[in-house]
Write an enzyme that holds these catalytic residues in place. Structure first.
Site, PDB file in Angstrom:
ATOM      1  N   HIS A   1      13.505 -31.247   0.386  1.00  0.00           N
ATOM      2  CA  HIS A   1      13.374 -30.513  -0.953  1.00  0.00           C
ATOM      3  C   HIS A   1      14.188 -30.702  -2.066  1.00  0.00           C
ATOM      4  O   HIS A   1      13.509 -31.168  -3.031  1.00  0.00           O
ATOM      5  CB  HIS A   1      13.403 -28.869  -0.702  1.00  0.00           C
ATOM      6  CG  HIS A   1      13.379 -28.003  -1.995  1.00  0.00           C
ATOM      7  ND1 HIS A   1      11.795 -27.591  -2.284  1.00  0.00           N
ATOM      8  CD2 HIS A   1      14.206 -27.793  -2.920  1.00  0.00           C
ATOM      9  CE1 HIS A   1      12.422 -26.901  -3.393  1.00  0.00           C
ATOM     10  NE2 HIS A   1      13.525 -26.987  -3.787  1.00  0.00           N
ATOM     11  N   GLU A   2      15.486 -30.896  -1.818  1.00  0.00           N
ATOM     12  CA  GLU A   2      16.326 -31.375  -2.979  1.00  0.00           C
ATOM     13  C   GLU A   2      15.797 -32.823  -3.268  1.00  0.00           C
ATOM     14  O   GLU A   2      15.950 -33.286  -4.482  1.00  0.00           O
ATOM     15  CB  GLU A   2      17.754 -31.234  -2.529  1.00  0.00           C
ATOM     16  CG  GLU A   2      18.379 -29.746  -1.997  1.00  0.00           C
ATOM     17  CD  GLU A   2      17.907 -28.801  -3.238  1.00  0.00           C
ATOM     18  OE1 GLU A   2      17.761 -29.304  -4.438  1.00  0.00           O
ATOM     19  OE2 GLU A   2      17.678 -27.776  -2.968  1.00  0.00           O
TER      20      GLU A   2
ATOM     21  N   HIS B   1      13.331 -32.988  -5.857  1.00  0.00           N
ATOM     22  CA  HIS B   1      13.887 -32.825  -7.176  1.00  0.00           C
ATOM     23  C   HIS B   1      14.153 -34.401  -7.807  1.00  0.00           C
ATOM     24  O   HIS B   1      14.081 -34.342  -8.949  1.00  0.00           O
ATOM     25  CB  HIS B   1      14.987 -31.963  -7.254  1.00  0.00           C
ATOM     26  CG  HIS B   1      14.481 -30.285  -7.165  1.00  0.00           C
ATOM     27  ND1 HIS B   1      13.504 -29.964  -7.793  1.00  0.00           N
ATOM     28  CD2 HIS B   1      14.976 -29.525  -6.282  1.00  0.00           C
ATOM     29  CE1 HIS B   1      13.375 -28.793  -7.499  1.00  0.00           C
ATOM     30  NE2 HIS B   1      14.278 -28.316  -6.713  1.00  0.00           N
TER      31      HIS B   1
ATOM     32  N   HIS C   1      12.843 -36.241 -10.967  1.00  0.00           N
ATOM     33  CA  HIS C   1      13.572 -37.001 -11.983  1.00  0.00           C
ATOM     34  C   HIS C   1      13.282 -38.366 -12.153  1.00  0.00           C
ATOM     35  O   HIS C   1      13.096 -38.901 -13.342  1.00  0.00           O
ATOM     36  CB  HIS C   1      15.263 -36.684 -11.544  1.00  0.00           C
ATOM     37  CG  HIS C   1      15.967 -37.019 -12.469  1.00  0.00           C
ATOM     38  ND1 HIS C   1      17.461 -37.125 -12.389  1.00  0.00           N
ATOM     39  CD2 HIS C   1      15.792 -37.171 -13.966  1.00  0.00           C
ATOM     40  CE1 HIS C   1      18.045 -37.433 -13.660  1.00  0.00           C
ATOM     41  NE2 HIS C   1      17.137 -37.510 -14.547  1.00  0.00           N
TER      42      HIS C   1
END
Length: 232
Positions: A95-96, A99, A103
């Site tokens: 999940h991280e 991100h 980006h």
């Protein structure tokens, strides 16, 4: 008093959701991943598969402190996730990294949320000042601001909070979607492990949903208060 009741109610709901999330992660952390990969290894693999080579994976203190920092391009994983070899660690790590992929691909909602951070911080400082001033009577007793003006300033602050919370929802949902799609396509997890990862991310997302509803509800309360003052 109304704002305190609303705040207390959503704090209670948030605590219940947070407790459920922690229980889910505790449950899924006890099931060893078939692929025997740590969260850190999964994170690095996902970044590599997306051609991202300028993001570092680091280990940080605390529980559920995992986050992606776009400023220094780091995926920060808690110790349990960094070293964990289970469905919960898989869910959080991917999940991280979702991100980080956002980006790298200039995902518009992430860019918008990043642009909102300074506004959010300023609004928080202004609101803290307003609340303290109202508590000690500086605004009303000394005529610093008229009551309607004070409430209007509070509305502007909560509008920024509500907007930030609403923008956060698609950012978090999209990161989970990217994560789950990747772990499934890459065969990182078995069908049962996939279901556990999906369930863990669902409860993590619920914390953001509660925060957004709470921010919008509080905003509506102050708007109604302002309109009532205007009629008087």
């Amino acid at each position: 008093m109304g704002a305190l009741i609303i705040g207390g109610f959503f704090m209670l709901i948030g605590w219940m959701v947070s407790s459920k999330l922690k229980n889910k992660f505790k449950e899924y952390s006890q099931i060893h991943l078939t692929k025997d990969l740590t969260g850190a290894e999964i994170a690095r693999l996902m970044l590599a598969d997306h051609g991202i080579r300028d993001v570092q994976v680091t280990c940080v203190e605390g529980q559920l402190t995992d986050h992606y920092n776009p400023a220094d391009k780091t995926v920060n994983l808690s110790q349990e996730v960094f070293h964990g070899r289970n469905a919960a660690a898989t869910a959080v790590a991917s999940h991280e990294c979702g991100h980080a992929v956002q980006h790298a691909t200039a995902y518009s909602m992430l860019q918008l949320r990043s642009a909102m951070v300074p506004v959010q911080n300023i609004s928080a400082k202004v609101l803290n000042f307003m609340m303290m001033a109202m508590i000690f009577g500086a605004i009303f007793s000394q005529g610093f601001l008229a009551p309607q003006t004070a409430i209007l300033v509070i509305i502007v602050c909560y509008a920024a909070f509500a907007l930030f919370a609403l923008i956060t929802l698609p950012v978090e949902f999209d990161a989970s979607r990217r994560a789950l799609a990747w772990v499934k396509t890459r065969n990182i997890v078995t069908p049962a492990e996939y279901d556990m990862s999906q369930d863990a991310l669902k409860w993590a997302a619920m914390t953001y949903v509660v925060a957004a509803i709470g921010a919008v509800t509080t905003l509506i309360y102050y708007v109604m208060m302002y309109l009532g003052m205007d009629r008087d």
